[in-house]
Design a protein around this motif. Structure first.
Motif, PDB file in Angstrom:
ATOM      1  N   ASN A 106       0.857  -1.242  -0.162  1.00  9.53           N
ATOM      2  CA  ASN A 106       0.255   0.602  -0.347  1.00  9.53           C
ATOM      3  C   ASN A 106       0.555   1.129   0.166  1.00  9.53           C
ATOM      4  N   LYS A 159       1.070   3.612   2.492  1.00 10.42           N
ATOM      5  CA  LYS A 159       1.146   4.385   3.741  1.00 10.42           C
ATOM      6  C   LYS A 159       2.303   4.430   3.606  1.00 10.42           C
ATOM      7  N   ASP A 170      -5.393   7.748   8.148  1.00 14.98           N
ATOM      8  CA  ASP A 170      -5.201   6.388   7.719  1.00 14.98           C
ATOM      9  C   ASP A 170      -4.087   7.172   6.113  1.00 14.98           C
ATOM     10  N   LYS A 171      -3.482   7.535   6.021  1.00 16.72           N
ATOM     11  CA  LYS A 171      -2.238   7.516   5.451  1.00 16.72           C
ATOM     12  C   LYS A 171      -1.088   7.259   5.696  1.00 16.72           C
ATOM     13  N   GLU A 180       0.756   4.036   8.571  1.00 16.26           N
ATOM     14  CA  GLU A 180       0.479   2.757   8.976  1.00 16.26           C
ATOM     15  C   GLU A 180       1.107   2.726  10.989  1.00 16.26           C
TER      16      GLU A 180
END
Length: 308
Positions: free
Chosen positions: A31, A33, A53-54, A56
């Motif tokens: 992803n 992130k 949510d950008k 982890e």
């Protein structure tokens, strides 16, 4: 050779191996992130609030963990190595991890967030040329950390700059509201009762910001030793000042504070445990106390209910 020195040697060897293996390799993430590794929960909370949510976020130190004594495992080293950026508190809070961060900084952004706080907002430690690392207990100082995290995340993910800015602004508004709440609540405690006694000296910033006299049995770091003389000195002070409540901490054994309570009892002075405070670690994830603002409110409410 001391055991922690052996562990440190093994840890540094693991860093060198992982760094060597990671050089000149391209990340193959599933992803987009930003992968972040932090040390304490307080730092992780800032990153989560700004990154949303950008990002982890992996925090190495969970509830009840003492960062002063924490020793990184090889699993931790892998998490640090696999991340895009490392955020740690700094000011020697994570005392046994200094060399690890120094090594990691050669390979990726490795940020001591407390370095962003203006020096005139930092409180001195007992030893010369060092500062008290418990900066998160002054919200006005902690806001500088929010700005630092926003800046560093934007460097890694510039396309998300508008989101990071908006999240940071919203989070700072919540922090300012909590700062005002703390001032209002502490002011309800009679002035003569605004004395906060804890297991170790982690609340100086809190006392400085909100007008409490703070006393800790141990020094700024739980790595420091305390003896019978220290316990007796604190007992004598409690009796002399007629202080009726002391507080335990979630990341430190109750043994030291219980010794103070028993010592006061022997002098016919009753002292109660006013409650448990979160100092170097936050509460369980998924609970209110597992967030920075929730932890702060819990501490304020616990102190006020016992001293008021």
């Amino acid at each position: 050779m001391k055991k922690w020195l052996v562990n440190l040697g093994l840890t540094i060897a693991a860093i060198c191996l992982l760094t060597a293996c990671g050089n000149n390799q391209t990340s193959t993430k599933s992803n987009d992130k930003v992968e972040v590794t932090t040390t304490t929960g307080q730092v992780a909370d800032v990153v989560k609030n700004i990154g949303g949510d950008k990002v982890e976020v992996t925090s190495l130190m969970g509830p009840g963990v003492d960062p002063h004594l924490y020793q990184a495992s090889q699993g931790d080293i892998k998490k640090l190595h696999d991340s895009d950026i490392i955020f740690y508190s700094g000011l020697h809070l994570e005392g046994k991890m200094g060399e690890i961060f120094e090594k990691m900084s050669n390979d990726k952004p490795t940020v001591a967030v407390a370095d962003s706080i203006p020096e005139d907002m930092l409180l001195s430690a007992n030893s010369a040329n060092t500062h008290d690392p418990h900066v998160w207990f002054d919200i006005q100082a902690w806001i500088h950390v929010v700005d630092e995290v926003e800046k560093e995340l934007t460097k890694l993910s510039p396309d998300n700059e508008p989101l990071f800015k908006e999240n940071a602004a919203n989070y700072k508004k919540e922090l300012m509201e909590m700062d005002q709440y703390a001032k209002e609540q502490i002011n309800t405690i009679p002035k003569e009762s605004r004395v906060l006694v804890t297991a170790h000296d982690a609340f100086k910033y809190f006392g400085h910001a909100y007008g409490l006299e703070v006393m800790g049995l141990q020094g700024l770091s739980t790595d420091s030793e305390y003896g019978l003389k220290d316990v007796q000195a604190l007992v004598d002070l409690l009796v002399e000042r007629n202080i009726k409540a002391v507080f335990i901490e979630s990341s430190i054994s109750e043994k030291s504070i219980n010794a103070v309570v028993e010592g006061a009892k022997e002098q016919n002075h009753e002292v109660i445990i006013g409650g448990e405070l979160f100092s170097d670690a936050m509460g369980e994830e998924g609970t209110e106390e597992g967030t920075y603002i929730g932890m702060f409110k819990h501490n304020v409410d616990t102190i006020v209910s016992s001293l008021k």
